[in-house]
Design an enzyme around this catalytic site. Structure first.
Site, PDB file in Angstrom:
ATOM      1  NE  ARG A 280      -3.784   2.102   2.499  1.00 51.89           N
ATOM      2  CZ  ARG A 280      -3.790   2.806   3.639  1.00 51.89           C
ATOM      3  NH1 ARG A 280      -3.118   2.376   4.697  1.00 51.89           N
ATOM      4  NH2 ARG A 280      -4.465   3.925   3.721  1.00 51.89           N
TER       5      ARG A 280
ATOM      6  CG  HIS B 113      -1.631   5.155  -0.749  1.00 50.84           C
ATOM      7  ND1 HIS B 113      -2.437   5.666   0.236  1.00 50.84           N
ATOM      8  CD2 HIS B 113      -2.375   4.232  -1.383  1.00 50.84           C
ATOM      9  CE1 HIS B 113      -3.623   5.063   0.202  1.00 50.84           C
ATOM     10  NE2 HIS B 113      -3.593   4.178  -0.768  1.00 50.84           N
TER      11      HIS B 113
ATOM     12  CD1 TRP C  13     -11.453  -6.351  -0.595  1.00 49.81           C
ATOM     13  CD2 TRP C  13      -9.615  -5.978   0.629  1.00 49.81           C
ATOM     14  NE1 TRP C  13     -11.240  -4.991  -0.530  1.00 49.81           N
ATOM     15  CE2 TRP C  13     -10.127  -4.736   0.201  1.00 49.81           C
ATOM     16  CE3 TRP C  13      -8.454  -5.985   1.410  1.00 49.81           C
ATOM     17  CZ2 TRP C  13      -9.529  -3.507   0.523  1.00 49.81           C
ATOM     18  CZ3 TRP C  13      -7.861  -4.776   1.736  1.00 49.81           C
ATOM     19  CH2 TRP C  13      -8.395  -3.550   1.307  1.00 49.81           C
TER      20      TRP C  13
HETATM   21 FE1  HIF Z   1      -6.189  -0.200  -1.612  1.00 48.93          FE
HETATM   22  N1  HIF Z   1      -7.210   0.277   0.069  1.00 48.93           N
HETATM   23  N2  HIF Z   1      -7.389   0.994  -2.706  1.00 48.93           N
HETATM   24  N3  HIF Z   1      -5.064  -0.608  -3.255  1.00 48.93           N
HETATM   25  N4  HIF Z   1      -4.934  -1.310  -0.463  1.00 48.93           N
HETATM   26  C1  HIF Z   1      -6.990  -0.184   1.335  1.00 48.93           C
HETATM   27  C2  HIF Z   1      -6.035  -1.107   1.707  1.00 48.93           C
HETATM   28  C3  HIF Z   1      -5.119  -1.651   0.859  1.00 48.93           C
HETATM   29  C4  HIF Z   1      -8.468   1.702  -2.244  1.00 48.93           C
HETATM   30  C5  HIF Z   1      -8.843   1.854  -0.926  1.00 48.93           C
HETATM   31  C6  HIF Z   1      -8.279   1.153   0.128  1.00 48.93           C
HETATM   32  C7  HIF Z   1      -5.345  -0.176  -4.518  1.00 48.93           C
HETATM   33  C8  HIF Z   1      -6.451   0.532  -4.910  1.00 48.93           C
HETATM   34  C9  HIF Z   1      -7.387   1.083  -4.069  1.00 48.93           C
HETATM   35  C10 HIF Z   1      -3.896  -2.067  -0.940  1.00 48.93           C
HETATM   36  C11 HIF Z   1      -3.378  -2.012  -2.208  1.00 48.93           C
HETATM   37  C12 HIF Z   1      -3.939  -1.347  -3.273  1.00 48.93           C
HETATM   38  C13 HIF Z   1      -7.927   0.408   2.231  1.00 48.93           C
HETATM   39  C14 HIF Z   1      -7.984   0.157   3.737  1.00 48.93           C
HETATM   40  C15 HIF Z   1      -8.730   1.243   1.501  1.00 48.93           C
HETATM   41  C16 HIF Z   1      -9.876   2.091   2.009  1.00 48.93           C
HETATM   42  C17 HIF Z   1      -6.926   1.002   4.454  1.00 48.93           C
HETATM   43  C18 HIF Z   1      -6.929   0.728   5.939  1.00 48.93           C
HETATM   44  O1  HIF Z   1      -7.957   1.012   6.581  1.00 48.93           O
HETATM   45  O2  HIF Z   1      -5.921   0.230   6.455  1.00 48.93           O
HETATM   46  C19 HIF Z   1      -9.168   2.295  -3.365  1.00 48.93           C
HETATM   47  C20 HIF Z   1     -10.411   3.169  -3.274  1.00 48.93           C
HETATM   48  C21 HIF Z   1      -8.507   1.899  -4.498  1.00 48.93           C
HETATM   49  C22 HIF Z   1      -8.868   2.194  -5.957  1.00 48.93           C
HETATM   50  C23 HIF Z   1     -10.034   1.427  -6.397  1.00 48.93           C
HETATM   51  C24 HIF Z   1      -4.346  -0.745  -5.515  1.00 48.93           C
HETATM   52  C25 HIF Z   1      -4.998  -1.764  -6.360  1.00 48.93           C
HETATM   53  C26 HIF Z   1      -5.707  -2.694  -5.475  1.00 48.93           C
HETATM   54  C27 HIF Z   1      -3.682   0.225  -6.518  1.00 48.93           C
HETATM   55  C28 HIF Z   1      -3.394  -1.408  -4.603  1.00 48.93           C
HETATM   56  O3  HIF Z   1      -2.326  -2.001  -4.938  1.00 48.93           O
HETATM   57  C29 HIF Z   1      -3.422  -2.936   0.115  1.00 48.93           C
HETATM   58  C30 HIF Z   1      -2.304  -3.976  -0.030  1.00 48.93           C
HETATM   59  C31 HIF Z   1      -4.192  -2.679   1.238  1.00 48.93           C
HETATM   60  C32 HIF Z   1      -4.094  -3.354   2.606  1.00 48.93           C
HETATM   61  C33 HIF Z   1      -3.253  -2.519   3.531  1.00 48.93           C
HETATM   62  C34 HIF Z   1      -3.116  -3.139   4.896  1.00 48.93           C
HETATM   63  O4  HIF Z   1      -2.679  -2.419   5.801  1.00 48.93           O
HETATM   64  O5  HIF Z   1      -3.395  -4.331   5.084  1.00 48.93           O
END
Ligand code: HIF
Length: 290
Positions: A47, A51, A190
């Site tokens: 993540r 970001h 998920w």
């Molecule tokens: Fe995420 N994402 N992401 N994301 N994400 C969260 C957590 C992770 C979006 C929202 C969220 C991508 C796209 C999008 C990961 C990787 C990727 C969370 C929760 C939210 C809300 C955060 C928290 O509360 O800790 C949105 C709106 C996206 C566009 C649709 C990417 C494609 C999937 C680019 C990507 O690689 C990962 C890994 C996490 C889990 C982080 C963790 O701490 O476990």
């Protein structure tokens, strides 16, 4: 004492072997630090890499992984970046061990390393990112808002230069990790193996029935069978939208196709806006740990 790995012979120029040492140190630290979340820092490192990269704007060429401006407020305080301090702090001992690597190379390398170490595809990687100062921080609002739908996904990822197929492939990374109520407000993983990279996210999207969760938090969805999993509104948009859904179906059916297409698009993501010296065909393929 020579700063930043320089020697009397001149500045230190790291080779692929030096970057493999960084990879190995991150992989080792991932194996040792299991007392976090579901047992791995890997998801939060993925993540962080995303970001750092996902602020890219193709029109102005601003944002992207080149700069690692999330080290600074205001970018570190942007709501979308809540919780990423865990990932940045995890990497500090690695930066101390290899002071010659830039933060922006380190963060993206750590994302690639985590995907590989969690059983995902190889993520070929190349160095060349430079750290910028606070003035290069991007404005708030460039990262996606999970409460929205397909139009927003296309706006945000279109701004970075991705097409429909690439957007769906990327979002498969939500097989990893979980949402935290004290970070984004959403809550839960998920799938059942949040520390294993797989196509489970897509399989669950098509095989499960997803109902709106009844709670006081933001709108999210839960699986009918166990009520323990979650999908964000932006995740559900992938099965509501016909053009997105056809790719969800392809990836749910064929894990190899997903792994290949995901690798290509994640490489593209972490390279947005970076002026590389190393040619694409010379990207490093890191050896994963045993
Ligand atoms: Fe995420 N994402 N992401 N994301 N994400 C969260 C957590 C992770 C979006 C929202 C969220 C991508 C796209 C999008 C990961 C990787 C990727 C969370 C929760 C939210 C809300 C955060 C928290 O509360 O800790 C949105 C709106 C996206 C566009 C649709 C990417 C494609 C999937 C680019 C990507 O690689 C990962 C890994 C996490 C889990 C982080 C963790 O701490 O476990």
């Amino acid at each position: 004492f020579y700063l930043n790995g320089a020697s009397p012979k001149g500045p230190f120029v790291p080779t692929q072997a030096d970057y493999q040492k960084v990879y190995d140190a991150i992989a080792l630290r991932l194996q040792n630090e299991t007392d976090y979340d579901d047992g791995s820092y890997g998801p939060v490192l993925v993540r962080l890499a995303w970001h750092a990269s996902g602020t890219y704007d193709k029109e102005t060429g601003t944002g992207g992984s080149n700069g690692s401006t999330m080290r600074f407020a205001p970018e570190s305080d942007h709501g979308a970046n809540a919780g990423l301090k865990h990932a940045r702090d995890f990497l500090e001992p690695i930066k101390a061990q290899f002071p010659w690597i830039t933060y922006s190379d380190l963060w993206t390398l750590a994302g690639a390393c985590s995907i590989q170490e969690l059983g995902g595809p190889t993520i070929p990687w190349r160095p060349g990112r430079e750290d910028k100062d606070v003035a290069a921080c991007t404005p708030d609002g460039r990262l996606p808002d999970a409460a929205q739908g397909q139009r927003h996904i296309r706006d945000v990822f279109g701004r970075m230069g991705f097409d429909d197929r690439e957007m769906v492939a990327l979002i498969g990374a939500h097989a990893l990790g979980r949402a935290h109520s004290d970070r984004s407000g959403f809550d839960g993983p998920w799938d059942f193996s949040p520390t294993v990279f797989s196509n489970e996210f897509f399989k669950l999207l098509v095989d499960e029935k997803w109902n709106q969760k009844k709670w006081n938090g933001p709108t999210q969805f839960t699986d009918k069978t166990t009520s323990t999993l979650m999908m964000l509104p932006t995740d559900i948009a992938l099965i509501k939208d016909k053009a997105f859904k056809q790719h969800v179906d392809r990836y749910a059916k064929d894990s190899d196709v997903f792994f290949k297409e995901f690798s290509d698009v994640f490489v593209k993501l972490i390279e947005l806006g970076v002026p590389f010296q190393v040619k694409p065909e010379d990207r490093f393929v890191f050896k994963a740990s045993e």
